[in-house]
Design a protein around this motif. Structure first.
Motif, mmCIF file in Angstrom:
data_model
loop_
_atom_site.group_PDB
_atom_site.id
_atom_site.type_symbol
_atom_site.label_atom_id
_atom_site.label_comp_id
_atom_site.label_asym_id
_atom_site.label_seq_id
_atom_site.Cartn_x
_atom_site.Cartn_y
_atom_site.Cartn_z
ATOM 1 N N GLY A 66 67.536 -64.955 29.061
ATOM 2 C CA GLY A 66 67.932 -64.647 27.696
ATOM 3 C C GLY A 66 68.351 -65.840 26.859
ATOM 4 N N GLN A 67 68.017 -67.053 27.290
ATOM 5 C CA GLN A 67 68.385 -68.263 26.546
ATOM 6 C C GLN A 67 67.224 -68.670 25.623
ATOM 7 N N ASP A 68 66.917 -67.783 24.685
ATOM 8 C CA ASP A 68 65.769 -67.994 23.810
ATOM 9 C C ASP A 68 65.927 -69.223 22.919
ATOM 10 N N ALA A 69 67.147 -69.465 22.433
ATOM 11 C CA ALA A 69 67.370 -70.586 21.513
ATOM 12 C C ALA A 69 67.027 -71.915 22.189
ATOM 13 N N THR A 70 67.456 -72.056 23.440
ATOM 14 C CA THR A 70 67.145 -73.283 24.182
ATOM 15 C C THR A 70 65.657 -73.373 24.472
ATOM 16 N N ALA A 71 65.045 -72.238 24.791
ATOM 17 C CA ALA A 71 63.603 -72.221 25.077
ATOM 18 C C ALA A 71 62.797 -72.628 23.853
ATOM 19 N N ARG A 72 63.249 -72.229 22.672
ATOM 20 C CA ARG A 72 62.528 -72.582 21.443
ATOM 21 C C ARG A 72 62.547 -74.080 21.192
ATOM 22 N N ILE A 73 63.591 -74.744 21.648
ATOM 23 C CA ILE A 73 63.673 -76.202 21.516
ATOM 24 C C ILE A 73 62.797 -76.876 22.574
ATOM 25 N N ARG A 74 62.905 -76.383 23.800
ATOM 26 C CA ARG A 74 62.171 -77.008 24.906
ATOM 27 C C ARG A 74 60.657 -76.875 24.746
ATOM 28 N N VAL A 75 60.214 -75.796 24.123
ATOM 29 C CA VAL A 75 58.771 -75.569 24.038
ATOM 30 C C VAL A 75 58.092 -76.621 23.166
ATOM 31 N N GLU A 76 58.827 -77.251 22.266
ATOM 32 C CA GLU A 76 58.252 -78.324 21.450
ATOM 33 C C GLU A 76 57.778 -79.479 22.327
ATOM 34 N N HIS A 77 58.546 -79.784 23.364
ATOM 35 C CA HIS A 77 58.161 -80.873 24.275
ATOM 36 C C HIS A 77 56.905 -80.507 25.060
ATOM 37 N N VAL A 78 56.803 -79.238 25.444
ATOM 38 C CA VAL A 78 55.604 -78.780 26.160
ATOM 39 C C VAL A 78 54.371 -78.939 25.274
ATOM 40 N N ILE A 79 54.487 -78.501 24.029
ATOM 41 C CA ILE A 79 53.363 -78.596 23.097
ATOM 42 C C ILE A 79 52.965 -80.046 22.882
ATOM 43 N N ARG A 80 53.956 -80.903 22.746
ATOM 44 C CA ARG A 80 53.679 -82.323 22.544
ATOM 45 C C ARG A 80 52.916 -82.913 23.728
ATOM 46 N N GLU A 81 53.345 -82.617 24.939
ATOM 47 C CA GLU A 81 52.679 -83.145 26.129
ATOM 48 C C GLU A 81 51.271 -82.579 26.262
ATOM 49 N N GLN A 82 51.105 -81.312 25.952
ATOM 50 C CA GLN A 82 49.781 -80.709 26.032
ATOM 51 C C GLN A 82 48.841 -81.299 24.987
ATOM 52 N N ASN A 83 49.369 -81.608 23.822
ATOM 53 C CA ASN A 83 48.557 -82.249 22.785
ATOM 54 C C ASN A 83 48.093 -83.633 23.218
ATOM 55 N N ILE A 84 48.992 -84.369 23.860
ATOM 56 C CA ILE A 84 48.627 -85.707 24.332
ATOM 57 C C ILE A 84 47.527 -85.626 25.387
ATOM 58 N N MET A 85 47.638 -84.665 26.286
ATOM 59 C CA MET A 85 46.598 -84.496 27.301
ATOM 60 C C MET A 85 45.254 -84.154 26.664
ATOM 61 N N ALA A 86 45.283 -83.296 25.651
ATOM 62 C CA ALA A 86 44.043 -82.942 24.954
ATOM 63 C C ALA A 86 43.450 -84.155 24.244
ATOM 64 N N ALA A 87 44.314 -84.961 23.629
ATOM 65 C CA ALA A 87 43.855 -86.181 22.959
ATOM 66 C C ALA A 87 43.240 -87.154 23.954
ATOM 67 N N ASN A 88 43.855 -87.279 25.116
ATOM 68 C CA ASN A 88 43.338 -88.191 26.143
ATOM 69 C C ASN A 88 41.965 -87.756 26.649
ATOM 70 N N GLU A 89 41.738 -86.451 26.716
ATOM 71 C CA GLU A 89 40.426 -85.964 27.129
ATOM 72 C C GLU A 89 39.346 -86.376 26.123
ATOM 73 N N ILE A 90 39.700 -86.304 24.842
ATOM 74 C CA ILE A 90 38.762 -86.730 23.797
ATOM 75 C C ILE A 90 38.470 -88.226 23.929
ATOM 76 N N LEU A 91 39.516 -89.016 24.144
ATOM 77 C CA LEU A 91 39.348 -90.467 24.281
ATOM 78 C C LEU A 91 38.516 -90.818 25.515
ATOM 79 N N GLU A 92 38.705 -90.063 26.576
ATOM 80 C CA GLU A 92 37.929 -90.291 27.802
ATOM 81 C C GLU A 92 36.439 -90.100 27.540
ATOM 82 N N LEU A 93 36.094 -89.047 26.819
ATOM 83 C CA LEU A 93 34.690 -88.787 26.492
ATOM 84 C C LEU A 93 34.103 -89.893 25.625
ATOM 85 N N PHE A 94 34.882 -90.381 24.668
ATOM 86 C CA PHE A 94 34.392 -91.439 23.780
ATOM 87 C C PHE A 94 34.213 -92.763 24.536
ATOM 88 N N CYS A 95 35.092 -93.026 25.488
ATOM 89 C CA CYS A 95 34.941 -94.242 26.310
ATOM 90 C C CYS A 95 33.649 -94.173 27.118
#
Length: 239
Positions: A66-95
């Motif tokens: 039931g700690q939704d407020a903390t989860a809403r903050i933590r999920v930003e870090h998850v999204i950020r890391e997932q975005n970086i992984m997606a960006a790296n996949e694009i860069l890998e293909l271009f290399c």
């Protein structure tokens, strides 16, 4: 002997022309840096996947307790890391694309139209991906090949620079939207089979932005405001 000398002379002229035509482009170094970039991305991906799995597990526990407020903050870090992984996949293909087309890149003075997106995207990502230093070397290689203006156009996202739009989005420093945060939280709850009432988070994340200080958004001129004078008692100075 004469035939051999002529063949040697022709070979030297060909190499000289090739050198001039390549405009100082070091294809060997470019290939090495591109392959090193791919290797580093794969290494970083393995580490990030482990971190993201743990972060998603932690958020699931927060939702369960039931700690939704903390989860809403933590999920930003998850999204950020997932975005970086997606960006790296694009860069890998271009290399990999650059390595496959090195012969074409070497022979042409201008950047080929079908390679502009890949090369511009690698240049754009170089100063934004500090954990992949090889990209800076790739940027410098293509700066010598195509000039500073080509590099600055990609770095500064000038019109028609050719940088991949999804890569721009994934490397953006803007905070994720409420819709995205709620979407990922629902995914995590489903992934870990957590019975979660998301009504509170939905209300919090999807509410419209409030007006600044709850004030009026209409400008009123000071000259049009009626002010009633108050009785003011002036004290007389003691004589």
């Amino acid at each position: 002997m004469a035939a051999a000398s002529q063949a040697k002379a022709r070979w030297k002229r060909a190499m000289k022309l090739l050198s001039i035509f390549s405009f100082g482009f070091n294809s060997s170094k470019c290939k090495t840096m591109a392959k090193m970039t791919v290797a580093r991305i794969k290494l970083l991906r393995n580490k990030r996947q482990t971190v993201v799995r743990q972060m998603r597990r932690d958020i699931a526990l927060l939702l369960q307790s039931g700690q939704d407020a903390t989860a809403r903050i933590r999920v930003e870090h998850v999204i950020r890391e997932q975005n970086i992984m997606a960006a790296n996949e694009i860069l890998e293909l271009f290399c990999e694309l650059v390595v496959a087309r090195l012969t074409v890149i070497s022979k042409r003075r201008e950047c080929p139209a079908d390679l502009k997106e890949g090369i511009s995207s690698l240049i754009f990502a170089a100063p934004r991906c500090s954990d992949i230093p090889e990209l800076l070397a790739i940027r410098d290689i293509f700066e010598k090949k195509y000039g500073k203006d080509f590099v600055s156009a990609a770095t500064d996202l000038r019109p028609s620079c050719g940088v991949n739009r999804m890569l721009i989005d994934k490397l953006s420093v803007r905070p994720p939207s409420g819709e995205m945060k709620l979407k990922i939280m629902k995914e995590i709850a489903k992934e870990h089979q957590v019975e979660w009432d998301y009504s509170e988070s939905e209300t919090e994340l999807l509410k419209p932005p409030e007006e600044l200080l709850q004030g009026s958004n209409v400008f009123v001129s000071a000259s049009s405001v009626s002010v009633k004078p108050k009785d003011v008692q002036q004290s007389q100075p003691n004589r």
